[in-house]
Design a protein around this motif. Sequence first.
Motif, PDB file in Angstrom:
ATOM      1  N   THR A   1       0.947  -1.267   0.023  1.00 45.00           N
ATOM      2  CA  THR A   1      -0.037  -0.106  -0.109  1.00 45.00           C
ATOM      3  C   THR A   1       1.051   1.104   0.103  1.00 45.00           C
ATOM      4  OG1 THR A   1      -1.762  -1.087   1.180  1.00 45.00           O
ATOM      5  CG2 THR A   1      -1.811   1.083   1.343  1.00 45.00           C
ATOM      6  N   LEU A   2       0.644   2.063  -0.870  1.00 42.33           N
ATOM      7  CA  LEU A   2       1.119   3.548  -0.841  1.00 42.33           C
ATOM      8  C   LEU A   2       0.301   4.645  -0.413  1.00 42.33           C
ATOM      9  CD1 LEU A   2       3.301   1.915  -2.530  1.00 42.33           C
ATOM     10  CD2 LEU A   2       3.741   3.891  -3.801  1.00 42.33           C
ATOM     11  N   GLN A   3       0.622   5.217   0.533  1.00 41.52           N
ATOM     12  CA  GLN A   3      -0.192   6.495   1.070  1.00 41.52           C
ATOM     13  C   GLN A   3       0.612   7.816   0.291  1.00 41.52           C
ATOM     14  OE1 GLN A   3      -0.716   6.153   5.020  1.00 41.52           O
ATOM     15  NE2 GLN A   3      -2.684   5.241   4.949  1.00 41.52           N
ATOM     16  N   VAL A   4       0.139   8.535  -0.666  1.00 43.67           N
ATOM     17  CA  VAL A   4       0.566   9.509  -1.212  1.00 43.67           C
ATOM     18  C   VAL A   4       0.085  10.686  -0.724  1.00 43.67           C
ATOM     19  CG1 VAL A   4       1.351  10.822  -3.441  1.00 43.67           C
ATOM     20  CG2 VAL A   4       1.342   8.269  -3.112  1.00 43.67           C
ATOM     21  N   PHE A   5       0.818  11.513   0.365  1.00 47.22           N
ATOM     22  CA  PHE A   5       0.253  12.902   0.639  1.00 47.22           C
ATOM     23  C   PHE A   5       0.749  14.125  -0.388  1.00 47.22           C
ATOM     24  CE2 PHE A   5      -0.018  10.096   4.628  1.00 47.22           C
ATOM     25  CZ  PHE A   5      -1.039  10.732   5.163  1.00 47.22           C
ATOM     26  N   VAL A   6      -0.282  14.928  -0.785  1.00 50.19           N
ATOM     27  CA  VAL A   6      -0.056  15.897  -1.469  1.00 50.19           C
ATOM     28  C   VAL A   6       0.138  16.821  -0.561  1.00 50.19           C
ATOM     29  CG1 VAL A   6      -1.128  17.323  -3.401  1.00 50.19           C
ATOM     30  CG2 VAL A   6      -1.511  14.789  -3.300  1.00 50.19           C
ATOM     31  N   LEU A   7       1.287  17.564  -0.657  1.00 50.10           N
ATOM     32  CA  LEU A   7       1.773  18.829   0.218  1.00 50.10           C
ATOM     33  C   LEU A   7       1.257  20.057  -0.213  1.00 50.10           C
ATOM     34  CD1 LEU A   7       5.375  17.638   1.187  1.00 50.10           C
ATOM     35  CD2 LEU A   7       3.093  17.335   2.425  1.00 50.10           C
ATOM     36  N   ASP A   8       0.693  21.027   0.386  1.00 55.08           N
ATOM     37  CA  ASP A   8       0.163  22.299  -0.034  1.00 55.08           C
ATOM     38  C   ASP A   8       1.410  23.103  -0.296  1.00 55.08           C
ATOM     39  OD1 ASP A   8      -2.028  24.108  -0.400  1.00 55.08           O
ATOM     40  OD2 ASP A   8      -0.862  25.109   1.319  1.00 55.08           O
ATOM     41  N   GLU A   9       1.059  23.865  -1.495  1.00 54.96           N
ATOM     42  CA  GLU A   9       1.985  24.907  -1.766  1.00 54.96           C
ATOM     43  C   GLU A   9       1.100  26.250  -1.943  1.00 54.96           C
ATOM     44  OE1 GLU A   9       3.854  23.960  -5.315  1.00 54.96           O
ATOM     45  OE2 GLU A   9       5.705  23.286  -4.376  1.00 54.96           O
ATOM     46  N   ASN A  10       1.675  27.423  -1.929  1.00 55.94           N
ATOM     47  CA  ASN A  10       1.090  28.672  -1.639  1.00 55.94           C
ATOM     48  C   ASN A  10       0.564  29.143  -3.036  1.00 55.94           C
ATOM     49  OD1 ASN A  10      -0.172  30.926  -0.467  1.00 55.94           O
ATOM     50  ND2 ASN A  10       1.545  31.920  -0.549  1.00 55.94           N
ATOM     51  N   ASP A  11      -0.422  28.442  -3.875  1.00 53.56           N
ATOM     52  CA  ASP A  11      -0.898  28.842  -5.008  1.00 53.56           C
ATOM     53  C   ASP A  11      -2.202  29.391  -5.080  1.00 53.56           C
ATOM     54  OD1 ASP A  11      -2.116  26.536  -4.136  1.00 53.56           O
ATOM     55  OD2 ASP A  11      -2.118  25.487  -5.876  1.00 53.56           O
ATOM     56  N   ASN A  12      -2.888  29.721  -3.783  1.00 58.86           N
ATOM     57  CA  ASN A  12      -4.190  30.450  -3.833  1.00 58.86           C
ATOM     58  C   ASN A  12      -4.112  31.727  -3.005  1.00 58.86           C
ATOM     59  OD1 ASN A  12      -6.311  28.183  -5.012  1.00 58.86           O
ATOM     60  ND2 ASN A  12      -4.940  27.160  -3.664  1.00 58.86           N
ATOM     61  N   ALA A  13      -4.481  32.829  -3.655  1.00 59.96           N
ATOM     62  CA  ALA A  13      -4.494  34.196  -2.964  1.00 59.96           C
ATOM     63  C   ALA A  13      -5.679  34.081  -2.211  1.00 59.96           C
ATOM     64  CB  ALA A  13      -4.519  35.321  -4.072  1.00 59.96           C
ATOM     65  N   PRO A  14      -5.453  34.970  -1.101  1.00 55.45           N
ATOM     66  CA  PRO A  14      -6.721  35.297  -0.381  1.00 55.45           C
ATOM     67  C   PRO A  14      -8.066  35.778  -0.888  1.00 55.45           C
ATOM     68  CG  PRO A  14      -4.654  36.293   0.716  1.00 55.45           C
ATOM     69  CD  PRO A  14      -4.384  35.846  -0.605  1.00 55.45           C
ATOM     70  N   ALA A  15      -9.153  35.252  -0.816  1.00 51.87           N
ATOM     71  CA  ALA A  15     -10.534  35.599  -1.501  1.00 51.87           C
ATOM     72  C   ALA A  15     -11.280  36.393  -0.269  1.00 51.87           C
ATOM     73  CB  ALA A  15     -11.020  34.347  -1.767  1.00 51.87           C
ATOM     74  N   LEU A  16     -11.680  37.499  -0.924  1.00 52.17           N
ATOM     75  CA  LEU A  16     -12.593  38.387   0.197  1.00 52.17           C
ATOM     76  C   LEU A  16     -14.039  37.820   0.033  1.00 52.17           C
ATOM     77  CD1 LEU A  16     -11.161  42.054  -0.728  1.00 52.17           C
ATOM     78  CD2 LEU A  16     -10.757  40.637   1.178  1.00 52.17           C
ATOM     79  N   LEU A  17     -14.413  37.738   1.011  1.00 53.25           N
ATOM     80  CA  LEU A  17     -15.957  37.317   1.481  1.00 53.25           C
ATOM     81  C   LEU A  17     -16.894  38.640   1.245  1.00 53.25           C
ATOM     82  CD1 LEU A  17     -15.857  34.712   4.499  1.00 53.25           C
ATOM     83  CD2 LEU A  17     -15.998  34.380   1.971  1.00 53.25           C
ATOM     84  N   PRO A  18     -17.955  38.421   0.432  1.00 57.53           N
ATOM     85  CA  PRO A  18     -18.955  39.487   0.240  1.00 57.53           C
ATOM     86  C   PRO A  18     -19.294  40.017   1.616  1.00 57.53           C
ATOM     87  CG  PRO A  18     -19.994  37.429  -0.042  1.00 57.53           C
ATOM     88  CD  PRO A  18     -18.515  36.993   0.092  1.00 57.53           C
ATOM     89  N   PRO A  19     -19.486  41.311   1.521  1.00 56.44           N
ATOM     90  CA  PRO A  19     -20.067  42.058   2.850  1.00 56.44           C
ATOM     91  C   PRO A  19     -21.497  41.452   2.942  1.00 56.44           C
ATOM     92  CG  PRO A  19     -19.825  43.510   1.000  1.00 56.44           C
ATOM     93  CD  PRO A  19     -19.501  42.245   0.627  1.00 56.44           C
ATOM     94  N   ARG A  20     -21.910  41.472   4.561  1.00 56.44           N
ATOM     95  CA  ARG A  20     -23.081  40.919   4.803  1.00 56.44           C
ATOM     96  C   ARG A  20     -24.097  41.860   4.609  1.00 56.44           C
ATOM     97  NH1 ARG A  20     -22.102  39.180  11.015  1.00 56.44           N
ATOM     98  NH2 ARG A  20     -20.975  40.907  10.768  1.00 56.44           N
ATOM     99  N   ALA A  21     -23.875  43.103   4.637  1.00 60.25           N
ATOM    100  CA  ALA A  21     -24.827  44.415   4.355  1.00 60.25           C
ATOM    101  C   ALA A  21     -24.063  45.641   4.079  1.00 60.25           C
ATOM    102  CB  ALA A  21     -25.530  44.724   5.545  1.00 60.25           C
ATOM    103  N   GLY A  22     -24.417  46.254   3.226  1.00 60.47           N
ATOM    104  CA  GLY A  22     -24.064  47.775   3.107  1.00 60.47           C
ATOM    105  C   GLY A  22     -22.897  47.742   2.051  1.00 60.47           C
ATOM    106  N   GLY A  23     -22.804  46.924   1.059  1.00 61.56           N
ATOM    107  CA  GLY A  23     -21.667  46.750   0.265  1.00 61.56           C
ATOM    108  C   GLY A  23     -22.155  47.648  -1.083  1.00 61.56           C
ATOM    109  N   VAL A  24     -21.072  48.249  -1.620  1.00 66.36           N
ATOM    110  CA  VAL A  24     -21.244  49.071  -2.840  1.00 66.36           C
ATOM    111  C   VAL A  24     -20.233  48.607  -3.912  1.00 66.36           C
ATOM    112  CG1 VAL A  24     -21.469  51.143  -4.177  1.00 66.36           C
ATOM    113  CG2 VAL A  24     -22.264  50.995  -1.721  1.00 66.36           C
ATOM    114  N   GLY A  25     -20.531  47.869  -4.634  1.00 66.45           N
ATOM    115  CA  GLY A  25     -19.716  47.522  -5.904  1.00 66.45           C
ATOM    116  C   GLY A  25     -18.571  46.385  -5.395  1.00 66.45           C
ATOM    117  N   GLY A  26     -18.865  45.667  -4.454  1.00 69.04           N
ATOM    118  CA  GLY A  26     -17.857  44.773  -3.672  1.00 69.04           C
ATOM    119  C   GLY A  26     -17.172  45.291  -2.592  1.00 69.04           C
ATOM    120  N   ALA A  27     -17.271  46.753  -2.271  1.00 68.67           N
ATOM    121  CA  ALA A  27     -16.710  47.339  -1.468  1.00 68.67           C
ATOM    122  C   ALA A  27     -17.612  47.054  -0.083  1.00 68.67           C
ATOM    123  CB  ALA A  27     -16.415  48.769  -1.511  1.00 68.67           C
TER     124      ALA A  27
END
Length: 797
Positions: A550-576
């Motif tokens: 049996t081979l257990q291949v663990f895929v190690l993470d690399e920093n290939d994803n930039a932070p993603a902003l979550l949409p505001p819960r209220a009062g947002g204008v054009g994503g701000a």
Amino acid sequence: MVYSRRGSPGSRCLLPSLLLLAAWEAGSGQIHYSVPEEAKHGTFVGRIAQDLGLELAELVPRLFRVASKGRADLLEVNLQNGILFVNARIDREELCGRSAECSLHLEVIVDRPLQVFHVEVEVKDINDNPPVFSRQEQRLFILESRTVDSRFPLEGAFDMDTGVNAALRYKLNPNEYFDLDVKTNEEETNFLELVLRKPLDREETQEHRLLLIAADRGKPELTGTVPLLITVLDANDNAPKFDKSIYNIRIPENTPNGTLVLQLNASDADEGINKEIVYFFSNLVLDNVKSKFTINPSSGELTVNGGLDYEDRYLYEINIDAVDRSTFPLTGHCKVIVKLLDVNDNIPEIAITSLSLPVREDAPLETVIALISVSDRDSGANGQVTCSLTPHVPFELVSTFRNYYSLVLDSALDRESVSAYALVVTARDGGSPPLSASASVSVEVADVNDNAPAFAQPEYTVFVKENNAPGCHIFTVSARDADAQENALVSYSLVERRLGERAVSSYVSVHAESGKVYALQSLDHEELELLQFQVSARDAGFPPLGSNVTLQVFVLDENDNAPALLPPRAGGVGGALSELVPRSVGAGHVVAKVRAVDADSGYNAWLSYELQPAAGGARSPFRVGLYTGEVSTTRALDEVDAPRQRLLVLVKDHGEPALTATATVLLSLVESGQALKASSRASAGVAGAQAALVDVNVYLIVSICAVSSLLVLTLLLYTALRCSAPPTEGACGPGKPTLVCSSAVGSWSYSQQRRQRVCSGEGPPKTDLMAFSPSQPQGPSSAELILKNKCTRIKLN
């Protein structure tokens, strides 16, 4: 003539001549036949296949064959009818000389299963050799003064046959002067003497010519003749006389040269020179006898002159003449019979016939490996040979017939433990002291595919960074097979299975010869954290054997994803993010919160927030929490602060290199009354939403309870099935991202069940819950709090 015997000769039945004697000895379990010598080609010997209990149809498939020590071409077997017949001329005298017994020993061998039978074919003597005299003519010199009844020795004939065919009788042609007297001594040899019956007269007849006839007692009778030429000498008085006419002497065959055999003594009644005696070998003595013995003419001492060998000749008949020194010498005669005594001077001889070499390591016990025959030229106890084997395990010697042995397998073989054996067969005779001889037998053990390829460990853990190049080498598996040759040639293959909707062969491949494992595509940690599969190793034996790893291949993470902003819960204008801030708030008041997530994991998903400097270098009355993303006032607001504040918040992860995202926060500074109205409207909207949410939550709670009950029941059934059945392959299904708020005022983080987080082929997919704590930021040095992210990972099944 044919007869059969069981243990001892029994009744005889007359059949046509030239048929053969066949016998079965129940006691020994061996087959005995007999055949007359000089039998024609094709003469029937016996129905050997029938007598051995073998079917005619199985002779060829079982590789029926006959082996013989010595002349193997004399007898042959017809494989169509199983009859043993004469294949070549058999001469008993050539095979066995004058030995009383003469037999051909055959070894009959069949395979599948291997069996060995011993057949003894006795060669019967026929009267095919006439008596032969060693000289073409015998001459005698006799004084005319010899008295009647004087005796003169003659040389007898020799017959190569045995038994009654070699029993000779003699006669002279009719004459008036001489008769023939034949005596048989204790050694059963004939002593011939010519007897004078009428006085001789040289003046009347100077020479007499007679014919000596020898006839055997065979059927038909064969004869041999030799002329006797008798010369009559002038008168003489007294001839020398020996004490005895025949002397019987026994000496060992290893008697050294010069040893005295006999002191001869003859006397003469005359006086003077006529009394002096000289000893000679008679002219009847052959040269080969004179080469073995010598006689002193003066003393009459008979001594050994050459090497004696019992195995070449065990009996010598020596005629001695005693002659006086007179002008007309007279001669006395005697015969010395020297019989040799056998000594143990011949070492045993060993002949080995290999049958099943090399021997398979799975050969059954009692498999015959080789046939061994021993012989010794000595006689009696000196020629009785016993065999022993060194080492005794795992083989043994089994006596199958007189002086015949089988080397058989005594215990199980294992080529991986011992691949070859050096055996020593020792033959020892019964002499004193005993003589021995040794022969080496090398037994190689042939490999059988009885060992499966074995890996060094049952499971290997492999770490591979995500975003690898397609086709890259990630690991090498290696299995060792203890067998040999093709049974040890190992090939590798992937054990196919399904991982969700895809086969494992779409992710990795294995090189059949080298065992190198390659990634066929670029792996993504966010989709696949663990790839578990099996590699099979198979040898090239028949049938092939194999094992899995049996081979257990663990895929190690690399920093290939930039932070993603979550949409505001209220009062947002054009994503701000847009918020109303009363001017009356004091320092440290939280006016907004920037929320972001990172698809990476561990250190690469640990986010920090920074407030970008305002344009023109103006000092902003706001700040942002380093790890919370909360925007708060740094001081109390006053009238000089611009009514609209635009803040840029930089969100950065801790990867190498770091990836960033920018969030825009729009703050409107209003008076307290305006803020209250806006707050009221917002509260009313929130209250309505909360009322609707309460109704939804009631149904949600009921649904959760129902689903939980089904889940518990499913787990119980699954556990029962797992205990009673082998595990089945599972699939990894896609997951949905879930947001979890750690507290009412704390920061938002994420728990993302990725589309395929862990794929092992067994069990349901797993979920990672990431819960960030609120409050003040801290550095990553607090034991790095699970992958340096101030989080606790909870595995949810």
